[in-house]
Design a protein around this motif. Structure first.
Motif, PDB file in Angstrom:
ATOM      1  N   PHE A  19       0.737  -1.121  -0.042  1.00 59.48           N
ATOM      2  CA  PHE A  19       0.086  -0.054   0.102  1.00 59.48           C
ATOM      3  C   PHE A  19       0.744   1.220   0.100  1.00 59.48           C
ATOM      4  N   LEU A  20       2.094   1.092   0.084  1.00 59.68           N
ATOM      5  CA  LEU A  20       3.220   2.291  -0.164  1.00 59.68           C
ATOM      6  C   LEU A  20       3.173   2.378  -1.721  1.00 59.68           C
ATOM      7  N   VAL A 230      -0.382   0.054   6.631  1.00 60.70           N
ATOM      8  CA  VAL A 230      -1.739   0.842   6.355  1.00 60.70           C
ATOM      9  C   VAL A 230      -1.801   1.769   7.416  1.00 60.70           C
ATOM     10  N   LYS A 231      -1.904   1.152   8.431  1.00 61.06           N
ATOM     11  CA  LYS A 231      -2.461   2.143   9.746  1.00 61.06           C
ATOM     12  C   LYS A 231      -1.341   3.232   9.814  1.00 61.06           C
ATOM     13  N   TRP A 232       0.056   3.028   9.668  1.00 61.02           N
ATOM     14  CA  TRP A 232       0.977   4.052   9.649  1.00 61.02           C
ATOM     15  C   TRP A 232       0.942   5.138   8.411  1.00 61.02           C
ATOM     16  N   GLN A 238      -2.223  12.570   6.493  1.00 61.70           N
ATOM     17  CA  GLN A 238      -3.019  13.339   6.970  1.00 61.70           C
ATOM     18  C   GLN A 238      -2.261  14.616   6.824  1.00 61.70           C
ATOM     19  N   SER A 239      -0.957  14.782   7.145  1.00 64.02           N
ATOM     20  CA  SER A 239      -0.094  15.954   7.117  1.00 64.02           C
ATOM     21  C   SER A 239       1.061  16.015   6.179  1.00 64.02           C
ATOM     22  N   HIS A 240       1.151  14.999   5.311  1.00 60.83           N
ATOM     23  CA  HIS A 240       2.511  14.888   4.493  1.00 60.83           C
ATOM     24  C   HIS A 240       2.215  14.588   3.164  1.00 60.83           C
ATOM     25  N   SER A 241       3.076  14.704   2.209  1.00 57.83           N
ATOM     26  CA  SER A 241       2.875  14.336   0.797  1.00 57.83           C
ATOM     27  C   SER A 241       3.632  13.149   0.573  1.00 57.83           C
ATOM     28  N   TYR A 242       3.548  12.557  -0.688  1.00 60.56           N
ATOM     29  CA  TYR A 242       4.073  11.478  -0.977  1.00 60.56           C
ATOM     30  C   TYR A 242       5.354  11.627  -1.797  1.00 60.56           C
TER      31      TYR A 242
END
Length: 260
Positions: A19-20, A230-232, A238-242
């Motif tokens: 999921f990353l 996934v939880k991480w 929520q507050s960071h970009s990819y």
């Protein structure tokens, strides 16, 4: 003992990378370059372990949609998931029938990793100039389906990345909203892929040669690790970009080209 450690390592790699936006299939192909090639069923099935993890993460959302299907917003969302799924299934089956297979060489994976890194830069630049939008349009649903087919044809692209960034480019500029749609779509997509691979192996009489113990261990490991990953990730976006994942993809792709 050595084989067990290899199987556990593959399960960990799958759980972390599914999921990353860095391509689980690509990482598994790279790992198997050194650890030995596994069957296509093994690769697909342990991906389903990670999908089981996301099912556990989103169980409340899934239950709400199932019990509240008659609510317009739930029905609309499920229908959009269905549209994306049908595009993915038809396109994926077409690619399979056309003879598309996982590459033996890591070079196509390296190229896809690098290209995908630059795509992430472009998408993040585009999204940064727009207001957050949590809505999933019909166009976004369709493009997510198309993106998943592209990811299936070009290992290293990343199925989750393709779905995420297709949704974001199509107007769902909220990272958490795009991630939810991409992850929920992955549940039926990967379970269907596993079932298809299992049926194909059964018809070919290959079930007897599959190492079911190895597959089972890797499945459990990928489920546990996938749940944590996934939880991480959901907290992270929520507050960071990819963007950090883009740098990682490019660096890994260049290392593969240079040293493999």
């Amino acid at each position: 003992m050595e084989n067990l450690l290899q199987v556990i390592l593959l399960g960990i790699i799958e759980g972390v990378t599914e999921f990353l936006p860095i391509s689980s299939t690509g990482h598994l192909l790279i790992a198997q370059h050194w650890l030995g090639r596994r069957s296509d069923l093994f690769t697909v099935a342990i991906q389903s372990g990670a999908i089981l993890a996301v099912t556990l993460v989103y169980w409340r959302r899934l239950l709400d949609m199932a019990l509240g299907f008659m609510r317009p917003e739930n029905r609309d969302y499920l229908l959009k998931l269905f549209v994306a799924l049908m595009i993915t299934v038809v396109g994926g089956l077409g690619a399979r029938l056309a003879g598309v297979e996982l590459p033996e060489s890591v070079y196509p994976v390296a190229a896809a990793l690098i290209i995908g890194g630059f795509v992430i830069f472009a998408v993040e630049s585009y999204v940064s100039k727009r207001e957050p939008n949590t809505a999933i349009s019909w166009g976004a649903a369709a493009w997510v389906g198309v993106a998943q087919v592209i990811a299936a044809v070009f290992p290293g692209t990343s199925r989750s990345a393709a779905a995420l960034f297709a949704a974001m480019l199509a107007g769902t500029t909220s990272r958490p909203a795009a991630a939810e749609f991409a992850f929920l779509l992955a549940i039926p997509t990967m379970f269907a892929a596993t079932a298809y691979q299992f049926l194909e192996l059964y018809l070919e009489g290959g079930l007897a040669t599959e190492h079911w113990g190895d597959l089972g261990v890797a499945f459990v490991v990928s489920t546990i690790v996938g749940f944590i990953a996934v939880k991480w990730l959901l907290r992270y976006i929520q507050s960071h970009s990819y963007v950090p994942f883009a740098w990682y993809r490019i660096a890994l792709g260049l290392l593969l080209i240079a040293f493999v």
